[in-house]
Design an enzyme around this catalytic site. Structure first.
Site, PDB file in Angstrom:
ATOM      1  CG  HIS A   1       5.092  -5.770  -7.480  1.00 38.42           C
ATOM      2  ND1 HIS A   1       5.553  -4.666  -6.807  1.00 38.42           N
ATOM      3  CD2 HIS A   1       3.820  -5.971  -7.029  1.00 38.42           C
ATOM      4  CE1 HIS A   1       4.615  -4.236  -5.977  1.00 38.42           C
ATOM      5  NE2 HIS A   1       3.554  -5.008  -6.097  1.00 38.42           N
ATOM      6  CD  GLU A   2       1.168  -8.274  -8.417  1.00 38.48           C
ATOM      7  OE1 GLU A   2       0.889  -8.775  -7.304  1.00 38.48           O
ATOM      8  OE2 GLU A   2       0.875  -7.099  -8.712  1.00 38.48           O
TER       9      GLU A   2
ATOM     10  CG  HIS B   1       2.326  -9.282  -3.234  1.00 44.49           C
ATOM     11  ND1 HIS B   1       2.391  -8.668  -1.998  1.00 44.49           N
ATOM     12  CD2 HIS B   1       2.214  -8.289  -4.150  1.00 44.49           C
ATOM     13  CE1 HIS B   1       2.323  -7.351  -2.171  1.00 44.49           C
ATOM     14  NE2 HIS B   1       2.222  -7.103  -3.460  1.00 44.49           N
TER      15      HIS B   1
ATOM     16  CD  GLU C   1       2.091  -3.626  -2.055  1.00 43.31           C
ATOM     17  OE1 GLU C   1       2.895  -4.018  -2.922  1.00 43.31           O
ATOM     18  OE2 GLU C   1       0.890  -3.935  -2.048  1.00 43.31           O
TER      19      GLU C   1
END
Length: 637
Positions: free
Chosen positions: A420-421, A424, A449
């Site tokens: 997930h990170e 980003h 997101e």
């Protein structure tokens, strides 16, 4: 708060986020050359933060002077962007250091630097010369390329969201409210950390051994017989455990403790702390509402060089202010999307609720007992283990990270968080924008997101996991059957989890979307929303939302996670699912999606990437198409 010189997303920090200032820190110097933290020479020592701030302010003041001379539109935008990059490099580095550095002196100096640069940013955001220059640049848009025009427009909107256009008395009040909101958000989050609540359990045998590392031994004095005589009494010490009820520990208690009374106590205690945040949240709601109403939305009707005739309409709520420049464009559109999602997921969530309830009856032998909120985690864990022969304790993956000796042992939830990170991080690392203002994660809130949600899919795909996931002792590649079991367990109650996320987003919209005068006590509002939009009962006296940190950091924006979930499902199915490691998929994600940052309209980016079927227009705003997510979750829409 929306400000011109806002720091970048904290989400990608740990993965080289400072590289978002993409042109400044690239170097071909030898890798062993000594540098400071994050590649900044100033940060070789803690005291270097002081010089880092001083140099940033000095350079920014030079640029402010240049802009005040009203140069050409391209020069104004270029100088404004350099100011933004300069101050953001300081605040990003300071915040990252505060959050992760083990040296207390570094943390203290970073904290001081953060305070100083934030004070300076406040000065910049109330500088009328900068505002007039941005207005001039936007009016001279024929001199700018498409991205620069977009920068000029967004710079003006950001400054107006900070109140720069208001008369001095109103601006002073807006600034005061802005500072109050920052302080209240900080207090809200600090209370969550400092007051997690706790519970004392006697005897110690009631707590499973696998939870002992989370607990602190405590003792109480009891009376007992001495020497076998009922008449000869002495004091004895009984061992127990004190457990904090922070979210992570609470989740472990609810999953592993078989005693329903202990689970009940933990649930109530954990969802009743921190008590002080009830008052903090009331103040935050009121301050955000007044701040939003103190600002005004402007639509230019006719232009002179600096004087503009405008239509003026106050923001009806903080949600109106927060959502206005996003894809959704209005709280009404957000609410319609959330209610649609709530209706679609309800049948599956109700079915899952009945399945859990029936299992509890069968397991406990209590045919007429209710299914309580503190039962969910415990019984769903047992059911997943029974169906998929899977013990979540915690299934763990060995991940060989550069420089990590020995290899890192992560459970699968941590691996999903990593991916997930990393989404980003890639958004920042792969963006190729002309201006830092739109680099990487600097996009509208309901688009930010999407990359992170997309890359979560990679954490559940055997084709990806087999490339790095190994047995911690044998080194064997993770079995495909195990991955299928993990995925099956995840999907088993996915309707309940989606319903929960919708409920969270509705809380966020409700608290910041109504006029402050109509807000009753927030606990009653949350209780009402839970009864209306979930399959589970509310427990009187609890106020779970006082530890929901997103109310501070994502005020009126939590719906963005659901937007991202829908967008990511479509992108995965259309672009990645067939072969997630293919050159075609990677190129499409990089060149049609990540490299644009916020420089292109997000709707255009999504349509160019996935074509029809990823979003829909609704009353002047954009909502995700939910077809792909519904197909994935087997929902009927």
């Amino acid at each position: 708060m929306s400000t011109l010189f806002r720091r970048r997303s904290l989400a990608a920090y740990v993965y080289g986020h400072v590289l978002n200032s993409h042109k400044v820190h690239t170097s071909t110097a030898p890798l062993l050359q000594e540098t400071g933290l994050y590649g900044f020479n100033h940060l070789k020592t803690p005291k270097g933060f002081q010089r880092f701030v001083e140099d940033a302010i000095e350079r920014s003041n030079e640029l402010v002077t240049f802009i005040s001379g009203m140069p050409s539109a391209p020069e104004i935008i270029g100088a404004m962007d350099e100011i933004s990059d300069t101050v953001c490099s300081v605040i990003d580095s300071a915040e990252l250091c505060r959050a992760t550095h083990p040296d207390r002196e570094f943390v203290e100096e970073a904290s001081e630097a953060s305070l100083r640069i934030n004070e300076y940013i406040h000065h910049l955001n109330t500088n009328h010369c900068l505002y007039m220059a941005v207005v001039k640049a936007e009016q001279d848009s024929h001199l700018l390329n498409e991205e620069a025009q977009r920068v000029a427009h967004h710079l003006r909107l950001d400054l107006e969201k900070a109140g720069i256009h208001l008369p001095s008395e109103q601006l002073d009040r807006a600034n005061q409210l802005n500072m109050e909101i920052v302080q209240l958000c900080r207090e809200f989050n600090e209370n969550i950390i400092n007051d997690p609540g706790h519970m004392d359990i006697f005897p110690a045998s009631h707590i499973p051994k696998k939870l002992h590392h989370l607990a602190r031994p405590i003792y109480r004095t009891t009376s007992g017989a001495f020497g076998g005589s009922a008449w000869s009494m002495t004091n004895m010490k009984e061992k127990g455990f004190r457990l904090p009820t922070d979210p992570n520990t609470l989740s472990s208690i609810l999953q592993w403790v078989s005693d329903a009374e202990i689970r009940k106590t933990a649930y109530i205690q954990g969802n009743s702390a921190p008590l002080g945040n009830l008052g903090v949240l009331d103040k935050l709601i009121a301050a955000r509402h007044e701040f939003a109403q103190s600002l005004q939305k402007f639509d230019i009707v006719s232009n002179a060089l600096f004087w503009m005739h405008m239509q003026i309409m106050g923001h009806s709520s903080y949600a109106d202010l927060a959502v206005h420049s996003s894809m959704a464009s209005s709280p009404d559109i957000v609410l319609s999307f959330l209610l649609e999602m709530s209706e679609i997921v309800r049948p599956r969530a109700d079915e899952e609720f009945k399945t859990i309830w029936n299992f509890k009856r069968e397991k406990s032998g209590q045919l007429y007992g209710d299914l309580e909120p503190w039962d969910e985690t415990y019984f769903t864990a047992i059911m997943k283990s029974a169906v998929y022969d899977l013990d979540s304790s915690i299934v763990a993956l060995v991940c060989n990270f550069l420089g990590s000796k020995p290899a890192s042992l992560l459970n699968h939830w941590e691996v999903e968080t990593l991916f997930h990170e990393f989404g980003h991080a890639l958004h920042s690392l792969l963006s190729r924008t002309d201006y830092q203002h739109f680099s990487g994660t600097r996009v509208v809130i309901d688009f930010a997101e999407t990359p992170s949600n997309l890359f979560q899919y990679y954490a559940w795909d055997f084709r990806i996991l087999k490339t790095f996931a190994r047995h911690y002792s044998t080194g064997d590649v993770i079995p495909e059957d195990l991955v299928k079991s993990i995925r099956g367990a995840k999907d088993m109650f996915s309707g309940t989890e989606l319903q929960r996320q919708i409920f969270y987003a509705l809380i966020d919209q409700k608290l910041f979307g109504e006029e402050a005068s109509s807000i009753r006590d927030t606990a009653s509002i949350v209780a009402e929303l839970k009864r209306q939009h979930t399959s589970w009962k509310h427990v009187d006296g609890t106020h779970w939302h006082t530890r929901f940190g997103h109310l501070a950091s994502y005020g009126a924006g939590y719906y963005s996670y659901l937007y991202a979930k829908c967008f990511a499902a479509t992108i995965w199915q259309k672009i990645c699912e067939e072969d997630p490691l293919s050159l075609a998929a990677g190129s499409a994600i990089r060149h049609k999606f990540l490299q644009h940052g916020g420089a292109k309209d997000p709707g255009d980016i999504l349509n160019d990437l996935a074509g029809k079927g990823i979003l829909n227009s609704r009353y002047g705003g954009i909502v995700p198409d939910i077809t792909s997510l519904s197909h994935e979750m087997e929902l009927k829409n």
